[in-house]
Design an enzyme around this catalytic site. Structure first.
Site, PDB file in Angstrom:
ATOM      1  N   ARG A  48       0.838  -1.205   0.000  1.00 10.27           N
ATOM      2  CA  ARG A  48       0.000   0.000   0.000  1.00 10.27           C
ATOM      3  C   ARG A  48       0.865   1.244   0.000  1.00 10.27           C
ATOM      4  O   ARG A  48       0.553   2.245  -0.626  1.00 10.27           O
ATOM      5  CB  ARG A  48      -0.964  -0.024   1.208  1.00 10.27           C
ATOM      6  CG  ARG A  48      -1.773   1.253   1.355  1.00 10.27           C
ATOM      7  CD  ARG A  48      -3.107   1.071   2.092  1.00 10.27           C
ATOM      8  NE  ARG A  48      -3.073   0.196   3.226  1.00 10.27           N
ATOM      9  CZ  ARG A  48      -2.492   0.467   4.402  1.00 10.27           C
ATOM     10  NH1 ARG A  48      -1.887   1.622   4.598  1.00 10.27           N
ATOM     11  NH2 ARG A  48      -2.521  -0.412   5.379  1.00 10.27           N
ATOM     12  N   TYR A 100     -15.142  17.930 -15.822  1.00 10.62           N
ATOM     13  CA  TYR A 100     -15.533  16.525 -15.825  1.00 10.62           C
ATOM     14  C   TYR A 100     -16.664  16.330 -14.800  1.00 10.62           C
ATOM     15  O   TYR A 100     -16.530  16.747 -13.659  1.00 10.62           O
ATOM     16  CB  TYR A 100     -14.333  15.648 -15.488  1.00 10.62           C
ATOM     17  CG  TYR A 100     -14.640  14.171 -15.528  1.00 10.62           C
ATOM     18  CD1 TYR A 100     -14.815  13.518 -16.739  1.00 10.62           C
ATOM     19  CD2 TYR A 100     -14.772  13.441 -14.349  1.00 10.62           C
ATOM     20  CE1 TYR A 100     -15.119  12.164 -16.777  1.00 10.62           C
ATOM     21  CE2 TYR A 100     -15.066  12.090 -14.389  1.00 10.62           C
ATOM     22  CZ  TYR A 100     -15.235  11.461 -15.599  1.00 10.62           C
ATOM     23  OH  TYR A 100     -15.533  10.125 -15.634  1.00 10.62           O
ATOM     24  N   ASP A 172      -5.699  19.552 -15.035  1.00 12.07           N
ATOM     25  CA  ASP A 172      -5.960  18.208 -15.542  1.00 12.07           C
ATOM     26  C   ASP A 172      -5.486  18.148 -16.993  1.00 12.07           C
ATOM     27  O   ASP A 172      -6.049  18.808 -17.862  1.00 12.07           O
ATOM     28  CB  ASP A 172      -7.458  17.894 -15.423  1.00 12.07           C
ATOM     29  CG  ASP A 172      -7.752  16.430 -15.739  1.00 12.07           C
ATOM     30  OD1 ASP A 172      -7.193  15.926 -16.734  1.00 12.07           O
ATOM     31  OD2 ASP A 172      -8.529  15.799 -15.004  1.00 12.07           O
ATOM     32  N   LYS A 197      -6.937   7.071 -19.992  1.00 14.78           N
ATOM     33  CA  LYS A 197      -7.115   7.593 -21.353  1.00 14.78           C
ATOM     34  C   LYS A 197      -5.839   7.389 -22.174  1.00 14.78           C
ATOM     35  O   LYS A 197      -5.420   6.270 -22.353  1.00 14.78           O
ATOM     36  CB  LYS A 197      -7.560   9.054 -21.273  1.00 14.78           C
ATOM     37  CG  LYS A 197      -8.683   9.308 -20.239  1.00 14.78           C
ATOM     38  CD  LYS A 197     -10.010   8.693 -20.651  1.00 14.78           C
ATOM     39  CE  LYS A 197     -11.078   8.749 -19.560  1.00 14.78           C
ATOM     40  NZ  LYS A 197     -11.323  10.020 -18.928  1.00 14.78           N
TER      41      LYS A 197
END
Ligand SMILES: *Cc1c(COP(=O)(O)O)cnc(C)c1O
Length: 374
Positions: A48, A100, A172, A197
């Site tokens: 983690r 978004y 972004d 993406k």
């Protein structure tokens, strides 16, 4: 400093020390052995916190964006969520009305309850941005170009305004990618990615990342939240994303070329009302985009003549494009965006969003022409 094509292939890469394997092993282990004295001589202790596959991915992403460090996450959404979690109640986030839809929901439906204020403004209008800055504005957060209307924000101008009030700037860069746009070099503090993406590029891994320009208190909090919360990608997801990244500059260059051809074709089409693509000289964002981008990406939106039904009918008739959400993969996608975003969306009802893929542009254009003509 090596160039971006070389970085994409080499940044996270060393042949495996144990076997000489050129394709890196996938380290599924959640935990790592301590030495007899209790130390961790190889640097890893629990996945983690850090995992060799994730370390390689983060090193590559940091180098590609020209940043100091990167943190990889299990989705683009949780990357942004982590950035917002690193802020404090009472902080104000200035962001874009064209955002978004998931991030908009995060701000209004999750973080508003936790005392984070947000204001949605027109980020193409510098005077409006300045007007809505507050004494407690801690973060200016935006995409450029935006999704789905491809609106363009002047990154350097926002950075200058943010400096004046000591706010941070997060950009972004998912649609542009570091091949086409370099926000950290323009003074942004943080770059956000949905690696889902273009960076992974094959529509088969969900992932996200934050990249910081320099060490900071905010970055320490982001890394702490990543470690404590564990919203991290699996070792296999990291491995797949690194594989996709090796070809990313070449893929994105071909995406750019195809998208410009498709946008030009659509803007001349009798059944198209309006095209949104910053690479077109008459696009409202073109002047700023031409200044801060080296090329314009491959998301193209178009309003067809008629209503929602007319747009849906076009999407119904395509044969090469796939009717699907998302973008950035080899396959071209078409989507009626307003249906996905739901009630109250500012997206026009006759708008179709295209993710222009890597098929031959002639085939994509013939497919759209037939679909538009009915
Ligand atoms: C896709 C996307 C996201 C969300 O990424 P997920 O990996 O689907 O969570 C966030 N911001 C932008 C700009 C996107 O395109």
């Amino acid at each position: 400093m090596t160039k971006i094509e070389t970085q994409a292939i080499h940044a996270g890469f060393t042949p495996d020390a144990a076997t000489g394997a050129v394709s890196p092993p996938i380290h599924l282990s959640t935990t790592f052995e301590r030495a007899a004295d209790g130390s961790y001589p190889l640097g890893y202790h629990y996945s983690r916190e850090a995992n060799p596959n994730r370390t390689a991915l983060e090193a590559t992403l940091a180098q590609l964006e020209g940043g100091h460090a990167a943190a990889a996450f299990g989705s683009g959404s949780v990357a942004t969520m982590t950035l917002l979690q690193a802020l404090a109640p009472g902080d104000h986030v200035l962001t874009s009305g064209d955002l978004y839809h998931g991030v908009r929901k995060m701000l209004t439906e999750i973080f508003a309850l936790w005392g984070l204020e947000s204001t949605f403004v027109d980020m193409t209008n510098n005077a409006e941005i300045e007007e809505y800055l507050q004494a407690n504005t801690r973060l200016i957060l935006f995409e450029t170009p935006t999704n789905p209307r491809l609106r363009v924000t002047d990154i350097a101008a926002v950075v200058a305004m943010a400096k004046a009030v000591e706010a941070l700037v997060a950009v972004d860069n998912t649609i542009a990618t570091p091949l086409n746009q370099r926000p950290l070099e323009l003074g942004a503090d943080i770059v956000i990615h949905a690696t889902t993406k273009y960076l992974n590029g094959h529509s088969d891994v969900l992932g996200g990342a934050l990249v910081t320009r320099e060490p900071s208190e905010l970055w320490d909090r982001i890394k702490m939240i990543q470690h404590i919360g564990g919203a991290v990608p699996s070792p296999f997801d990291c491995w797949l994303t690194l594989r996709g990244l090796q070809t990313f500059p070449y893929r994105v260059r071909a995406h750019n070329e195809n998208a410009l051809k498709v946008a030009q074709f659509l803007s001349d089409h009798p059944n198209v009302e309006r095209v949104y693509y910053p690479g077109l000289p008459d696009d409202p964002g073109h002047a700023v985009a031409a200044q801060q981008m080296s090329d314009f990406g491959a998301v193209v939106s178009a309003q067809v003549k008629g209503d929602a039904a007319a747009a849906l009918a076009v999407a119904e008739r395509v044969r090469v494009f796939t009717r699907a959400t998302s973008f950035g993969g080899a396959h071209s996608f078409i989507e009626h965006r307003a249906s996905i975003e739901g009630e109250g969306t500012p997206t026009p009802q006759n708008l179709l969003r295209l993710s222009v893929g890597l098929e031959n542009a002639d085939d994509l254009i013939a497919d759209l022409d037939a679909a538009l003509r009915g």
